[in-house]
Scaffold this motif. Structure first.
Motif, PDB file in Angstrom:
ATOM      1  N   ILE A  37     -13.530  11.052  -3.750  1.00  0.00           N
ATOM      2  CA  ILE A  37     -12.102  11.046  -3.467  1.00  0.00           C
ATOM      3  C   ILE A  37     -11.641   9.596  -3.493  1.00  0.00           C
ATOM      4  CG2 ILE A  37     -12.406  10.979  -0.947  1.00  0.00           C
ATOM      5  CD1 ILE A  37      -9.889  12.783  -0.773  1.00  0.00           C
ATOM      6  N   GLN A  38     -10.419   9.381  -3.966  1.00  0.00           N
ATOM      7  CA  GLN A  38      -9.956   8.020  -4.227  1.00  0.00           C
ATOM      8  C   GLN A  38      -8.498   7.887  -3.781  1.00  0.00           C
ATOM      9  OE1 GLN A  38      -9.401   6.686  -8.509  1.00  0.00           O
ATOM     10  NE2 GLN A  38     -11.369   5.721  -8.033  1.00  0.00           N
ATOM     11  N   ALA A  60       1.817   4.928  -5.605  1.00  0.00           N
ATOM     12  CA  ALA A  60       0.589   5.296  -4.893  1.00  0.00           C
ATOM     13  C   ALA A  60      -0.022   6.513  -5.573  1.00  0.00           C
ATOM     14  CB  ALA A  60       0.877   5.594  -3.424  1.00  0.00           C
ATOM     15  N   ALA A  61      -1.314   6.738  -5.322  1.00  0.00           N
ATOM     16  CA  ALA A  61      -2.007   7.868  -5.948  1.00  0.00           C
ATOM     17  C   ALA A  61      -3.161   8.320  -5.071  1.00  0.00           C
ATOM     18  CB  ALA A  61      -2.517   7.483  -7.331  1.00  0.00           C
ATOM     19  N   LEU A  62      -3.459   9.615  -5.139  1.00  0.00           N
ATOM     20  CA  LEU A  62      -4.609  10.216  -4.472  1.00  0.00           C
ATOM     21  C   LEU A  62      -5.343  11.062  -5.498  1.00  0.00           C
ATOM     22  CD1 LEU A  62      -6.137  10.684  -1.770  1.00  0.00           C
ATOM     23  CD2 LEU A  62      -4.709  12.718  -1.466  1.00  0.00           C
ATOM     24  N   SER A  63      -6.662  10.856  -5.619  1.00  0.00           N
ATOM     25  CA  SER A  63      -7.444  11.537  -6.659  1.00  0.00           C
ATOM     26  C   SER A  63      -8.675  12.193  -6.071  1.00  0.00           C
ATOM     27  CB  SER A  63      -7.893  10.542  -7.738  1.00  0.00           C
ATOM     28  OG  SER A  63      -6.820   9.760  -8.211  1.00  0.00           O
ATOM     29  N   ILE A  64      -9.113  13.245  -6.737  1.00  0.00           N
ATOM     30  CA  ILE A  64     -10.423  13.840  -6.463  1.00  0.00           C
ATOM     31  C   ILE A  64     -11.095  14.049  -7.805  1.00  0.00           C
ATOM     32  CG2 ILE A  64      -9.538  16.221  -6.444  1.00  0.00           C
ATOM     33  CD1 ILE A  64     -11.715  16.785  -4.295  1.00  0.00           C
ATOM     34  N   GLY A  65     -12.388  13.754  -7.875  1.00  0.00           N
ATOM     35  CA  GLY A  65     -13.048  13.856  -9.166  1.00  0.00           C
ATOM     36  C   GLY A  65     -14.548  13.986  -9.048  1.00  0.00           C
ATOM     37  N   VAL A  78      -2.864  12.937  -8.159  1.00  0.00           N
ATOM     38  CA  VAL A  78      -1.462  13.151  -7.809  1.00  0.00           C
ATOM     39  C   VAL A  78      -0.893  11.787  -7.446  1.00  0.00           C
ATOM     40  CG1 VAL A  78       0.151  14.276  -6.251  1.00  0.00           C
ATOM     41  CG2 VAL A  78      -1.922  15.479  -6.974  1.00  0.00           C
ATOM     42  N   GLY A  79       0.178  11.383  -8.105  1.00  0.00           N
ATOM     43  CA  GLY A  79       0.731  10.051  -7.863  1.00  0.00           C
ATOM     44  C   GLY A  79       2.239  10.035  -8.011  1.00  0.00           C
ATOM     45  N   GLY A  80       2.791   8.834  -7.815  1.00  0.00           N
ATOM     46  CA  GLY A  80       4.233   8.672  -7.977  1.00  0.00           C
ATOM     47  C   GLY A  80       4.821   7.789  -6.902  1.00  0.00           C
ATOM     48  N   TRP A  81       6.122   7.778  -6.822  1.00  0.00           N
ATOM     49  CA  TRP A  81       6.905   7.122  -5.778  1.00  0.00           C
ATOM     50  C   TRP A  81       8.291   6.821  -6.340  1.00  0.00           C
ATOM     51  CZ3 TRP A  81       4.440   3.541  -1.623  1.00  0.00           C
ATOM     52  CH2 TRP A  81       5.352   3.360  -0.557  1.00  0.00           C
ATOM     53  N   GLN A  82       8.398   5.656  -7.038  1.00  0.00           N
ATOM     54  CA  GLN A  82       9.730   5.237  -7.465  1.00  0.00           C
ATOM     55  C   GLN A  82       9.685   4.566  -8.833  1.00  0.00           C
ATOM     56  OE1 GLN A  82      12.144   1.789  -5.739  1.00  0.00           O
ATOM     57  NE2 GLN A  82      12.980   3.533  -4.591  1.00  0.00           N
ATOM     58  N   GLY A  83      10.712   4.799  -9.626  1.00  0.00           N
ATOM     59  CA  GLY A  83      10.917   4.087 -10.878  1.00  0.00           C
ATOM     60  C   GLY A  83      12.265   3.381 -10.840  1.00  0.00           C
ATOM     61  N   ARG A  84      12.393   2.322 -11.629  1.00  0.00           N
ATOM     62  CA  ARG A  84      13.640   1.556 -11.639  1.00  0.00           C
ATOM     63  C   ARG A  84      14.055   1.247 -13.067  1.00  0.00           C
ATOM     64  NH1 ARG A  84      12.360  -2.682  -6.663  1.00  0.00           N
ATOM     65  NH2 ARG A  84      12.487  -1.104  -4.999  1.00  0.00           N
ATOM     66  N   PHE A 197      -9.655   2.457  -2.611  1.00  0.00           N
ATOM     67  CA  PHE A 197     -11.050   2.690  -2.244  1.00  0.00           C
ATOM     68  C   PHE A 197     -11.489   4.058  -2.748  1.00  0.00           C
ATOM     69  CE2 PHE A 197      -9.508  -0.398   0.811  1.00  0.00           C
ATOM     70  CZ  PHE A 197     -10.550  -1.319   0.856  1.00  0.00           C
ATOM     71  N   THR A 198     -12.758   4.141  -3.098  1.00  0.00           N
ATOM     72  CA  THR A 198     -13.364   5.396  -3.540  1.00  0.00           C
ATOM     73  C   THR A 198     -14.463   5.772  -2.558  1.00  0.00           C
ATOM     74  OG1 THR A 198     -12.960   4.817  -5.854  1.00  0.00           O
ATOM     75  CG2 THR A 198     -14.545   6.576  -5.430  1.00  0.00           C
TER      76      THR A 198
END
Length: 361
Positions: A37-38, A60-65, A78-84, A197-198
């Motif tokens: 998990i990351q 930000a992002a959260l991963s499982i692999g 799963v990631g994202g937040w804001q674009g400009r 961190f992973t």
């Protein structure tokens, strides 16, 4: 000339490392091994007209692999937040929120080009993936949008300990032109620079172990064949009492044991070991009152005690299943099916202890 020498030297060290690694083989791993998990956070940048600093946003992002081999793995992120973005001619900037889901292939470039090394302190991963991005309205100029994503990236990873890695990731993402709410004929692009961190779950990494010694296996098979010949000769004169380490026959009851060897990490009966299961089955058919005890073992030189206990039990069950299903031996002829793991080592040579021993009486 200097470049050729440098490339030649690099090739030499990589080939030398590869040759050294071939002295051992990778331990077998199952589906639930090498998951991770990351969590990551950093800054994003969407290509646009305004100045660079006006287009930087949080991400930000959260991963499982899972790593399938030392060279390749996959993650769901799963990631994202804001674009400009902004209108340069209006001197107006705006922003929007977005959420994205990515499926990424991970390729360990360090292992691919310079061979696998256990507990390496640094690994460089290449990332290739696809995803789905949903942007939703967050300011007057930002419209909701749905986009398919194609991405590439790099992730340097630094080993902290057996369970934890620290990573830095840079990825680039291509989306449709509607992503920044400014329509045109070309794709939009956004980039993420993140640190994180992973955490690696059980059975982390890929252990290199020495494969079985074929000469030792052949030696054991020769010993088994000699004892089979002894048994046949004793059948011709059943009142003769002969005692050896593994065989003795009296005029009333015949005792013998037959080992079935297994390759490292395996619990299926190999083709070259079928003859020994057949021998046990033939003995039971010729001696209808005899019963057997089937005991599985694992060598103490590889694996943990828990893994060795489990695989020894699987080996014993595999031999029992062959006797019942392939040779039609009644299951009530089998007194005990058990695994001793590596707590008992029936042979003095480590590689011989990946074995199931059938003891008949």
């Amino acid at each position: 000339m200097k470049k050729k020498l440098i490339l030649l030297a690099m090739s030499f060290f990589c080939i030398a490392g590869f040759a050294q690694s071939q002295e051992k083989s990778l331990k077998q791993y199952g589906f639930w091994d090498n998951w991770f998990i990351q969590g990551q956070a950093g800054i994003g940048y969407t290509i646009g007209e305004p100045d660079f600093d006006k287009l930087i946003s949080p991400t930000a992002a959260l991963s499982i692999g899972k790593y399938f081999t030392p060279y390749a793995g996959m993650r769901l992120q799963v990631g994202g937040w804001q674009g400009r973005a902004g209108w340069d001619w209006k001197n107006e900037n705006y922003s929007w929120n977005y959420a994205a889901v990515y499926l990424d292939g991970l390729f360990n470039m360090t292992n691919i080009f310079c061979s696998y090394k256990e507990n390496r302190g640094f690994n460089l991963y290449g990332i290739v993936g696809v995803g789905y991005n949903h942007g939703f309205k967050n300011s007057p100029n930002a419209l909701a949008s749905d986009n398919c994503v194609a991405r590439i990236g790099l992730q340097p990873s630094f080993r902290i300990n057996e369970a934890w890695d620290f990573n830095v990731e840079l990825n680039g993402n291509a989306v449709s032109d509607a992503y920044n709410s400014k329509f045109g004929s070309e794709n939009d692009f956004y980039f993420n620079l993140m640190v994180g961190f992973t955490y690696k779950f059980k059975n982390r990494g890929f252990e290199l172990i020495r494969p079985y010694d074929e000469a030792l296996v052949n030696s054991l098979n020769d010993e088994i064949n000699q004892q089979r010949a002894t048994i046949e000769s004793l059948k011709a004169n059943p009142k003769t009492i002969v005692k050896t380490e593994k065989v003795f026959v009296t005029d009333t009851v015949s005792y013998f044991n037959t080992p079935v060897l297994f390759t490292i990490g395996k619990s299926a009966v190999g083709v070259n070991q079928e003859v020994y299961v057949y021998t046990v089955a033939q003995y039971l058919k010729e001696n209808p009152k005899a019963k057997i005890t089937i005991t599985g073992y694992a060598d103490a030189g590889t694996g943990s005690k828990a893994i060795n206990q489990k695989i020894s039990e699987k080996r014993a069950k595999a031999v029992a299943n062959e006797l019942v299903n392939k040779y039609s031996i009644s299951s009530d002829r089998i007194k005990v099916i058990e695994g001793k793991g590596d707590s008992v080592q029936p042979y003095s040579k480590n590689n011989w202890n990946r074995v199931v021993i059938c003891v008949a009486d």
